[in-house]
Design a protein around this motif. Structure first.
Motif, PDB file in Angstrom:
ATOM      1  N   LYS A 135     -41.668 -75.402   9.045  1.00  4.23           N
ATOM      2  CA  LYS A 135     -42.074 -75.468   7.644  1.00  4.23           C
ATOM      3  C   LYS A 135     -41.298 -74.433   6.846  1.00  4.23           C
ATOM      4  O   LYS A 135     -41.336 -73.234   7.143  1.00  4.23           O
ATOM      5  CB  LYS A 135     -43.582 -75.202   7.495  1.00  4.23           C
TER       6      LYS A 135
ATOM      7  N   PHE B  78     -40.473 -72.959   2.915  1.00  4.46           N
ATOM      8  CA  PHE B  78     -40.819 -72.870   1.497  1.00  4.46           C
ATOM      9  C   PHE B  78     -39.591 -72.335   0.780  1.00  4.46           C
ATOM     10  O   PHE B  78     -39.374 -71.122   0.710  1.00  4.46           O
ATOM     11  CB  PHE B  78     -42.020 -71.937   1.289  1.00  4.46           C
TER      12      PHE B  78
ATOM     13  N   ALA C 278     -41.481 -70.343   7.212  1.00  7.33           N
ATOM     14  CA  ALA C 278     -42.817 -69.860   7.562  1.00  7.33           C
ATOM     15  C   ALA C 278     -43.183 -70.203   8.996  1.00  7.33           C
ATOM     16  O   ALA C 278     -43.880 -69.436   9.662  1.00  7.33           O
ATOM     17  CB  ALA C 278     -43.853 -70.455   6.606  1.00  7.33           C
ATOM     18  N   VAL C 279     -42.766 -71.380   9.464  1.00 10.81           N
ATOM     19  CA  VAL C 279     -42.991 -71.802  10.852  1.00 10.81           C
ATOM     20  C   VAL C 279     -41.647 -72.250  11.410  1.00 10.81           C
ATOM     21  O   VAL C 279     -41.035 -73.174  10.877  1.00 10.81           O
ATOM     22  CB  VAL C 279     -44.033 -72.936  10.930  1.00 10.81           C
TER      23      VAL C 279
ATOM     24  N   GLY D 114     -47.668 -66.787  10.641  1.00 11.70           N
ATOM     25  CA  GLY D 114     -47.502 -68.226  10.441  1.00 11.70           C
ATOM     26  C   GLY D 114     -48.608 -69.052  11.057  1.00 11.70           C
ATOM     27  O   GLY D 114     -48.495 -70.281  11.134  1.00 11.70           O
TER      28      GLY D 114
ATOM     29  N   SER E 208     -51.860 -69.641  10.008  1.00 11.27           N
ATOM     30  CA  SER E 208     -52.555 -70.528   9.068  1.00 11.27           C
ATOM     31  C   SER E 208     -51.653 -71.661   8.596  1.00 11.27           C
ATOM     32  O   SER E 208     -52.117 -72.788   8.392  1.00 11.27           O
ATOM     33  CB  SER E 208     -53.064 -69.727   7.863  1.00 11.27           C
ATOM     34  N   THR E 209     -50.351 -71.370   8.449  1.00 12.50           N
ATOM     35  CA  THR E 209     -49.418 -72.430   8.050  1.00 12.50           C
ATOM     36  C   THR E 209     -49.328 -73.495   9.136  1.00 12.50           C
ATOM     37  O   THR E 209     -49.337 -74.703   8.845  1.00 12.50           O
ATOM     38  CB  THR E 209     -48.027 -71.843   7.771  1.00 12.50           C
ATOM     39  N   THR E 210     -49.265 -73.065  10.398  1.00  6.41           N
ATOM     40  CA  THR E 210     -49.248 -74.023  11.513  1.00  6.41           C
ATOM     41  C   THR E 210     -50.531 -74.845  11.529  1.00  6.41           C
ATOM     42  O   THR E 210     -50.509 -76.068  11.727  1.00  6.41           O
ATOM     43  CB  THR E 210     -49.093 -73.275  12.854  1.00  6.41           C
TER      44      THR E 210
ATOM     45  N   ASN F 107     -52.413 -75.548   9.011  1.00  5.30           N
ATOM     46  CA  ASN F 107     -52.398 -76.494   7.889  1.00  5.30           C
ATOM     47  C   ASN F 107     -51.423 -77.648   8.109  1.00  5.30           C
ATOM     48  O   ASN F 107     -51.602 -78.734   7.544  1.00  5.30           O
ATOM     49  CB  ASN F 107     -52.047 -75.751   6.598  1.00  5.30           C
ATOM     50  N   LEU F 108     -50.401 -77.441   8.918  1.00  9.74           N
ATOM     51  CA  LEU F 108     -49.504 -78.550   9.283  1.00  9.74           C
ATOM     52  C   LEU F 108     -50.237 -79.553  10.161  1.00  9.74           C
ATOM     53  O   LEU F 108     -50.093 -80.768  10.009  1.00  9.74           O
ATOM     54  CB  LEU F 108     -48.272 -78.011  10.013  1.00  9.74           C
TER      55      LEU F 108
ATOM     56  N   LEU G  21     -50.420 -79.359   4.658  1.00  9.03           N
ATOM     57  CA  LEU G  21     -49.017 -79.145   4.306  1.00  9.03           C
ATOM     58  C   LEU G  21     -48.147 -80.153   5.045  1.00  9.03           C
ATOM     59  O   LEU G  21     -48.439 -80.487   6.197  1.00  9.03           O
ATOM     60  CB  LEU G  21     -48.578 -77.724   4.684  1.00  9.03           C
TER      61      LEU G  21
ATOM     62  N   GLY H  39     -43.464 -66.491  12.350  1.00  6.35           N
ATOM     63  CA  GLY H  39     -43.296 -67.936  12.352  1.00  6.35           C
ATOM     64  C   GLY H  39     -42.824 -68.529  13.664  1.00  6.35           C
ATOM     65  O   GLY H  39     -42.626 -69.745  13.747  1.00  6.35           O
TER      66      GLY H  39
END
Length: 604
Positions: free
Chosen positions: A360, A362, A367-368, A390, A392-394, A396-397, A402, A578
């Protein structure tokens, strides 16, 4: 033999049902009493305004979508009926479906364009299209321009024309009561819970499977329909229409009525329409004698009233008035309802979630960074790492919040990469949130039932008319039974009928788990479930998760509390900047040099 408490509860509910009849009896007798004709006229207009305000309760108070343009839909109902009945001699009763058809079409198109807006853009958009329709009414030749239409025939019932206000009174208030009942029925249903969830934010509602964009259009059209019916009645009560009552000033007044009465309550709509209509009438008679004939003094008073209301009674008058009457006790969740269908769970140990080189970006920030890991059915996996790693980003993927930049996420036999949150929820992935997202004024039972949004008998985004007509009673029994079962499963049955906002933080996090379980997931994703909990609450949470694992549930946890995850999880996936830096059993992770360096800054 029924218990004394059960008898008291039945008597309480019977009193609650009889009270409206006691209050409505004097109002029903007014037209046959020798009261001034002016009183009847005033009450008729209160009824017409109440219809629009009830729609705004659904749209603004419950759905959180502010509209200043409802007067334009009143104008569509009035002008369509006035034009067809005067120009072509169409029966006034047949002009209503024509007006509704045009209103639904217009509201649907406007809703598609504007309901996706948020913040101050949505109210500004409603002002824009409200003004556009107002000027359209005043400039079309066939609608009489600013002079409007005259000679509109009266409504007739069994050949008897309703020429006077006393004769229209019962029809107007019957429609108001039906509208109030329809909105109440809708709100106490699966689509109603979805509408209530709109005000709590799109993220949570979508994760429960609610098609938020569609539900916004639905409530917008519903509110427009009530406004159209009000306009239809107005045309045949007034027997003439012109653009003046359908401008922006009236649109603001309708919203003001709902806010004054209590914009989140159906009763508040009628109360607000009554208070403002009567107050405006009194002020228009008194203020000119005090200050002279020139000046819009009632507007000044209303402005002051609005400021005071927002300062001291932001929820309107109705919540204060409601305390004078007995509250309806919650209906018990039906234990005899037919259970909902349960999806077949994967075999323990089978591959459940496969994250392959998930990335991911941005802009220029990664971020990931090509993270890969797997989960198998019946295990608890922790996703850990320092702040900014990273995690929370993972998370959310995986949950669809996201989209991936590249890579692939596979759940069971499906590729779920870049699917929406509701599509992922439909496939059997439930989730909670780092910051608790509940509907605080709804009961625990209603909040949990929202998690079963995709499991009803009707289509997930449909069932609105079935709810209005109470054709969904069997579905509601099933959904509430399922919600009650999940509440008992997590140990919150003592709080089933409490408002969710009254629970402690630890109980609210458990409630979120129950809501996710109500969707019948095979994989449960928890975002920092132990954050802010006391020691005993963490122990209770860990015990619940072990219980769910024993029942075959798979759990993926994002968590900062190392003691919590080390004593609970089967495996850990560690991230830093990440990138996945380690994976394995908790005992192995505790001594991994890369993990120690990431957390402590040194392997020494």
């Amino acid at each position: 033999m029924p218990s004394m408490k059960h008898k008291e509860k039945n008597m309480h509910n019977q009193l609650h049902r009889l009270l409206p009849l006691v209050l409505l009896a004097p109002a029903a007798l007014l037209p046959v009493l020798p009261v001034p004709e002016y009183w009847i006229t005033l009450l008729n207009y209160i009824g017409l305004y109440s219809l629009v305000a009830i729609g705004l309760v659904l749209l603004t108070g419950v759905g959180g979508l502010t509209s200043f343009g409802q007067a334009a839909f009143v104008g569509i109902g009035a002008y369509v009926s006035g034009y067809l009945s005067t120009r072509y001699g169409v029966s006034p009763w047949l002009t209503l479906p024509a007006g509704l058809l045009i209103t639904v079409a217009a509201a649907y198109l406007i809703g598609l364009l504007t309901m996706r807006m948020s913040g101050h853009y949505l109210p500004l958009a409603t002002i824009a299209w409200g003004l556009s329709l107002y000027y359209l009414f005043g400039n079309l030749e066939f609608l009489g321009k600013h002079d409007g239409l005259n000679g509109i025939p009266p409504l007739a019932i069994f050949g008897r024309p309703l020429n006077a206000g006393r004769e229209m009174y019962y029809l107007i208030w019957l429609i108001v009561l039906l509208a109030a009942l329809a909105v109440t029925n809708l709100l106490n249903s699966r689509p109603g819970r979805a509408i209530r969830a709109l005000k709590g934010g799109v993220t949570m509602a979508e994760a429960m499977g609610v098609h938020t964009a569609w539900m916004k259009v639905v409530v917008f059209v519903f509110a427009a329909v009530l406004a159209c019916i009000s306009g239809w009645l107005y045309a045949h009560l007034q027997r003439a229409v012109n653009p003046t009552p359908f401008g922006l000033n009236y649109g603001i007044e309708y919203l003001f009525m709902a806010v004054v009465g209590g914009v989140a309550h159906v009763g508040g709509a009628v109360l607000g329409a009554s208070v403002l209509t009567i107050l405006k009438d009194l002020l228009q008679g008194v203020l000119p004698r005090l200050f002279g004939d020139n000046g819009n003094y009632d507007g000044i008073v209303f402005g002051i009233l609005l400021v005071l209301l927002l300062q001291y009674a932001k929820d309107g008058i109705w919540p204060y008035l409601r305390t004078w009457f007995p509250r309806r006790t919650p209906v018990d969740a039906p234990a005899d309802a037919v259970p909902l269908t349960v999806r077949k769970k994967p075999a323990r140990g089978s591959l459940l979630l496969d994250v392959k080189a998930a990335r991911k970006e941005f802009g220029g920030l990664v971020a990931v960074n090509d993270v890969s890991f797997q989960m198998r059915a019946g295990e608890i996996v922790g996703l850990i790492g320092p702040n900014g790693a990273g995690k929370s980003t993972t998370f959310n993927l995986v949950t669809g919040l996201l989209p991936l930049t590249r890579g692939e996420i596979r759940y069971r036999d499906d590729i779920v990469s870049n699917l929406t949150s509701r599509d992922i929820a439909q496939r059997g992935i439930g989730r909670t949130f780092q910051h608790v997202q509940l509907l605080p004024t709804m009961t625990v039972l209603e909040n949990v039932a929202l998690g079963a949004h995709l499991r009803g008998d009707f289509l997930p985004q449909g069932g609105v008319m079935a709810s209005v007509l109470r054709l969904n009673r069997n579905e509601e029994k099933k959904l509430l039974r399922e919600a009650a079962m999940q509440i008992k499963r997590v140990g919150l049955e003592r709080h089933m009928y409490d408002e969710a906002g009254s629970l402690a933080l630890g109980q609210q996090r458990i409630l979120e788990i129950a809501r996710a379980l109500c969707g019948d997931p095979a994989l449960l994703l928890l975002d920092e479930p132990a954050a802010g909990l006391r020691y005993k609450e963490k122990q209770a949470l860990a015990e619940l998760l072990r219980k769910l694992r024993a029942e075959g549930m798979s759990v993926l946890i994002v968590e900062h509390d190392m003691d919590f995850v080390m004593n609970l999880t089967d495996r850990l996936v560690v991230m830093e900047f990440g990138t996945r830096i380690a994976e394995g059993a908790p005992e192995k992770i505790q001594s991994d040099p890369a993990v120690l360096e990431a957390y402590l800054g040194s392997v020494a």
